[in-house]
Motif scaffolding. Structure first.
Motif, mmCIF file in Angstrom:
data_model
loop_
_atom_site.group_PDB
_atom_site.id
_atom_site.type_symbol
_atom_site.label_atom_id
_atom_site.label_comp_id
_atom_site.label_asym_id
_atom_site.label_seq_id
_atom_site.Cartn_x
_atom_site.Cartn_y
_atom_site.Cartn_z
ATOM 1 N N GLN A 107 44.064 32.964 56.393
ATOM 2 C CA GLN A 107 43.069 31.897 56.929
ATOM 3 C C GLN A 107 43.466 30.755 56.431
ATOM 4 O OE1 GLN A 107 39.978 33.945 54.989
ATOM 5 N NE2 GLN A 107 38.639 33.742 56.749
ATOM 6 N N LEU A 108 43.814 30.458 55.237
ATOM 7 C CA LEU A 108 44.217 29.164 54.758
ATOM 8 C C LEU A 108 45.424 28.484 55.716
ATOM 9 C CD1 LEU A 108 44.357 26.828 52.471
ATOM 10 C CD2 LEU A 108 45.788 28.419 51.077
ATOM 11 N N MET A 118 35.744 36.017 42.070
ATOM 12 C CA MET A 118 36.892 35.561 41.146
ATOM 13 C C MET A 118 38.187 36.131 41.907
ATOM 14 S SD MET A 118 37.387 35.780 37.189
ATOM 15 C CE MET A 118 37.885 37.453 37.041
ATOM 16 N N TYR A 119 39.163 35.128 42.181
ATOM 17 C CA TYR A 119 40.483 35.377 42.606
ATOM 18 C C TYR A 119 41.343 36.137 41.518
ATOM 19 C CZ TYR A 119 39.510 32.367 46.697
ATOM 20 O OH TYR A 119 39.024 32.218 47.880
ATOM 21 N N SER A 120 41.769 37.183 41.847
ATOM 22 C CA SER A 120 42.963 37.791 41.188
ATOM 23 C C SER A 120 44.155 36.935 40.839
ATOM 24 C CB SER A 120 43.306 39.321 41.503
ATOM 25 O OG SER A 120 44.240 39.207 42.780
ATOM 26 N N LYS A 121 44.833 37.427 39.990
ATOM 27 C CA LYS A 121 46.349 36.773 39.552
ATOM 28 C C LYS A 121 47.192 37.002 41.211
ATOM 29 C CE LYS A 121 50.398 36.907 36.754
ATOM 30 N NZ LYS A 121 51.151 37.453 35.760
ATOM 31 N N GLU A 122 47.232 38.133 41.796
ATOM 32 C CA GLU A 122 47.870 38.324 42.862
ATOM 33 C C GLU A 122 47.380 37.523 44.280
ATOM 34 O OE1 GLU A 122 48.428 41.279 39.978
ATOM 35 O OE2 GLU A 122 46.534 40.651 40.873
ATOM 36 N N GLU A 123 46.170 37.276 44.219
ATOM 37 C CA GLU A 123 45.158 36.526 45.254
ATOM 38 C C GLU A 123 45.837 35.235 45.075
ATOM 39 O OE1 GLU A 123 41.565 39.468 46.178
ATOM 40 O OE2 GLU A 123 41.462 37.797 44.670
ATOM 41 N N LEU A 124 45.583 34.716 43.977
ATOM 42 C CA LEU A 124 46.144 33.302 43.582
ATOM 43 C C LEU A 124 47.578 33.053 43.961
ATOM 44 C CD1 LEU A 124 44.205 32.690 40.411
ATOM 45 C CD2 LEU A 124 43.491 31.725 42.723
ATOM 46 N N ALA A 125 48.502 33.807 43.619
ATOM 47 C CA ALA A 125 49.860 33.764 43.798
ATOM 48 C C ALA A 125 50.049 33.459 45.291
ATOM 49 C CB ALA A 125 50.628 35.016 43.281
ATOM 50 N N ALA A 126 49.464 34.384 46.287
ATOM 51 C CA ALA A 126 49.694 34.188 47.485
ATOM 52 C C ALA A 126 49.249 32.962 48.171
ATOM 53 C CB ALA A 126 48.779 35.557 48.215
ATOM 54 N N ILE A 127 47.986 32.500 47.627
ATOM 55 C CA ILE A 127 47.313 31.176 48.175
ATOM 56 C C ILE A 127 48.421 29.985 47.719
ATOM 57 C CG2 ILE A 127 45.720 29.620 47.415
ATOM 58 C CD1 ILE A 127 43.548 31.870 47.686
ATOM 59 N N GLU A 160 51.725 30.342 47.139
ATOM 60 C CA GLU A 160 52.937 30.119 48.262
ATOM 61 C C GLU A 160 52.662 29.383 49.410
ATOM 62 O OE1 GLU A 160 54.409 33.928 49.310
ATOM 63 O OE2 GLU A 160 54.582 34.700 47.307
ATOM 64 N N VAL A 161 51.408 29.414 50.020
ATOM 65 C CA VAL A 161 51.012 28.734 51.135
ATOM 66 C C VAL A 161 51.055 27.285 50.834
ATOM 67 C CG1 VAL A 161 49.309 28.252 53.038
ATOM 68 C CG2 VAL A 161 49.891 30.490 52.265
ATOM 69 N N CYS A 162 50.452 26.793 49.952
ATOM 70 C CA CYS A 162 50.211 25.608 49.243
ATOM 71 C C CYS A 162 51.486 24.911 49.122
ATOM 72 C CB CYS A 162 49.439 25.409 47.934
ATOM 73 S SG CYS A 162 47.740 25.804 48.085
ATOM 74 N N GLU A 163 52.518 25.895 48.275
ATOM 75 C CA GLU A 163 53.900 25.214 48.058
ATOM 76 C C GLU A 163 54.702 25.001 49.448
ATOM 77 O OE1 GLU A 163 56.737 26.967 45.025
ATOM 78 O OE2 GLU A 163 54.871 28.349 44.619
ATOM 79 N N LEU A 218 48.162 19.967 47.304
ATOM 80 C CA LEU A 218 47.731 19.592 45.968
ATOM 81 C C LEU A 218 46.602 20.824 45.918
ATOM 82 C CD1 LEU A 218 47.492 17.771 43.661
ATOM 83 C CD2 LEU A 218 45.450 16.986 44.452
ATOM 84 N N ILE A 219 46.457 21.457 44.588
ATOM 85 C CA ILE A 219 45.603 22.478 44.571
ATOM 86 C C ILE A 219 44.536 21.909 43.498
ATOM 87 C CG2 ILE A 219 45.279 24.839 43.626
ATOM 88 C CD1 ILE A 219 47.969 25.354 44.117
ATOM 89 N N ILE A 220 43.238 21.841 43.828
ATOM 90 C CA ILE A 220 42.082 21.527 43.005
ATOM 91 C C ILE A 220 41.375 22.936 42.464
ATOM 92 C CG2 ILE A 220 40.005 20.143 42.804
ATOM 93 C CD1 ILE A 220 41.052 18.807 45.053
ATOM 94 N N SER A 221 41.632 22.887 41.480
ATOM 95 C CA SER A 221 41.206 24.566 40.518
ATOM 96 C C SER A 221 39.916 24.138 39.782
ATOM 97 C CB SER A 221 42.257 25.122 40.029
ATOM 98 O OG SER A 221 41.844 26.240 39.431
ATOM 99 N N ASP A 222 38.851 24.644 40.419
ATOM 100 C CA ASP A 222 37.358 24.291 39.604
ATOM 101 C C ASP A 222 37.322 25.468 38.962
ATOM 102 O OD1 ASP A 222 35.015 24.042 38.847
ATOM 103 O OD2 ASP A 222 34.285 23.375 40.801
ATOM 104 N N GLU A 223 37.341 25.317 37.561
ATOM 105 C CA GLU A 223 37.314 26.566 36.606
ATOM 106 C C GLU A 223 36.115 26.420 35.718
ATOM 107 O OE1 GLU A 223 41.118 27.078 34.976
ATOM 108 O OE2 GLU A 223 42.278 26.827 36.742
ATOM 109 N N ILE A 224 35.014 25.945 36.066
ATOM 110 C CA ILE A 224 33.806 25.604 35.373
ATOM 111 C C ILE A 224 33.343 26.722 34.823
ATOM 112 C CG2 ILE A 224 32.013 25.324 37.204
ATOM 113 C CD1 ILE A 224 32.333 22.932 34.005
#
Length: 394
Positions: free
Chosen positions: A155-156, A179-188, A190-193, A198-204
């Motif tokens: 989708q991204l 919440m995104y898992s480590k694996e899901e974040l890694a896949a996202i 890869e697309v961003c790289e 830029l990745i804006i990571s809101d971790e509030i």
């Protein structure tokens, strides 16, 4: 006098609007249960209050550097290393007037006219509006409920154009709590790289998690992702300090320097007393934080059970934050309403229970319920909602 075009297109915050209406009804003497507010119902811990009092007594009430006092920056550097094993320097940290203003300032220094930012939906209500204020374009990507409201790499990638500059990841999420898992974040990642985003990571909401799965920042996953990530966080949710207005951004020093320069011409500096309070929050023990997390976990279990017993209500159980985001479209239609927004309005008018329509978060079939109130209030609210539904369906 005609107002600037940038504000004419703004959509008022649906969360603040529903909270204001609930407070107005209460002021008129109605017994209103408000489940709209996005803030903990606990007071700020005593040791933080004491630190603020000491700051006042010691005369620490003057201007500070625009990007925050060095002591607080040091504490944030230590916090990021302790919690996420991330290494930053003071040059990579800016203290802001709440996490919301960190985001606002970031968009202002990042975006040129018509630059695109990918915003997964459901989204926090202010993301698209802040992007528009920076003359950027929010590109909404609808995450599927079947995927626990999390956007996929496919989708991204399908939403990326030559004008795409950044993507927002909010984990745990407001409004869904997912919440995104480590694996899901890694896949996202890869697309961003691949597309140099830029990745804006809101971790509030990172301290408010109710599963065994740990919070992971996408910046942790590799040096390459670290370099392209700006972390947004603060003490509002973790330490019940919403009114103190202290947030921060952590990222590349050039971005942070630009944000500090902009802050020097807008807010000057975050409130000095609040900065010393936040310093105590980040350097003190987290017993109060854990007690609050446990209370939220208990409320989540109870409210989820009560809600899913209501005819037609479908609700994924979230991993974090303090919201439930049930799909009530079938319920609303079975009650004879055209849409969820009108169902929510009637619920407030008739049963005096205030929920936030999902339309404000880009998900019109859902509603957001905050369980940042007592178990007794939550049980009564669920009872009123069920009574309302059964009345219309009988």
């Amino acid at each position: 006098m005609e107002l600037a075009k940038r504000v004419q297109s703004l959509t008022p915050s649906s969360t603040l609007a529903i909270t204001a209406k609930a407070k107005a009804l209460k002021a008129e003497g109605h017994d209103v249960i408000g489940l709209g507010a996005g803030e903990p119902d606990f007071n700020t811990p005593e040791y933080i209050l004491d630190a603020a009092k000491r700051a006042m007594d010691e005369g620490l009430t003057k201007y500070t550097p625009a990007g925050g006092i060095p002591e607080l920056k040091n504490a944030i550097v230590t916090k990021l290393n302790r919690d996420q094993e991330l290494t930053y320097t003071n040059e990579q940290i800016i203290v802001t007037t709440g996490a919301k203003h960190a985001l606002f300032t970031l968009f202002q220094v990042l975006l040129n006219k018509d630059d695109e930012v990918i915003v997964p939906a459901p989204y926090w209500v202010s993301y698209p509006e802040q992007i528009k204020l920076a003359e950027g374009k929010p590109v909404i990507v609808q995450a599927e409920e079947a995927n626990r409201f999390k956007v996929t790499p496919e989708q991204l990638e399908s939403a990326i154009t030559e004008k795409t500059k950044a993507v927002i990841i909010n984990s745990p999420s407001n409004p869904t709590g997912m919440m995104y898992s480590k694996e899901e974040l890694a896949a996202i990642g890869e697309v961003c790289e691949k597309h140099d985003l830029l990745i804006i990571s809101d971790e509030i909401y990172e301290k408010l998690i109710y599963t065994d799965e740990p919070h992971v920042s996408i910046a942790q996953l590799s040096d390459r992702l670290y370099d392209r990530t700006v972390i947004i966080n603060g003490v509002s949710k973790s330490h019940s300090m919403t009114g103190w207005r202290i947030g921060f951004a952590a990222g590349h020093k050039d971005i942070i320097k630009a944000m500090s320069n902009m802050a020097s011409h807008s807010t000057s500096n975050p409130t000095s007393i609040a900065q010393y309070a936040a310093l105590a929050a980040y350097t003190g023990d987290e017993k109060a934080v854990e007690e609050m997390r446990k209370a939220f976990s208990e409320r989540l279990d109870a409210l989820h059970g009560w809600l899913t017993s209501i005819p037609g209500v479908e609700c994924e159980k979230p991993s974090g934050a303090f919201y439930l985001f049930p799909n009530v479209m079938n319920t609303a239609k079975a009650c004879g309403f055209e849409d969820v927004d009108s169902w929510v309005k009637a619920l407030l008018d008739e049963e005096k229970v205030a929920l936030v329509p999902g339309s404000g978060f880009g998900s019109p079939e859902n509603v957001r319920l905050s369980y940042a109130t007592s178990l007794e209030q939550l049980e009564e609210a669920a009872s009123r909602i069920k009574q309302f539904v059964l009345k219309y369906q009988s």
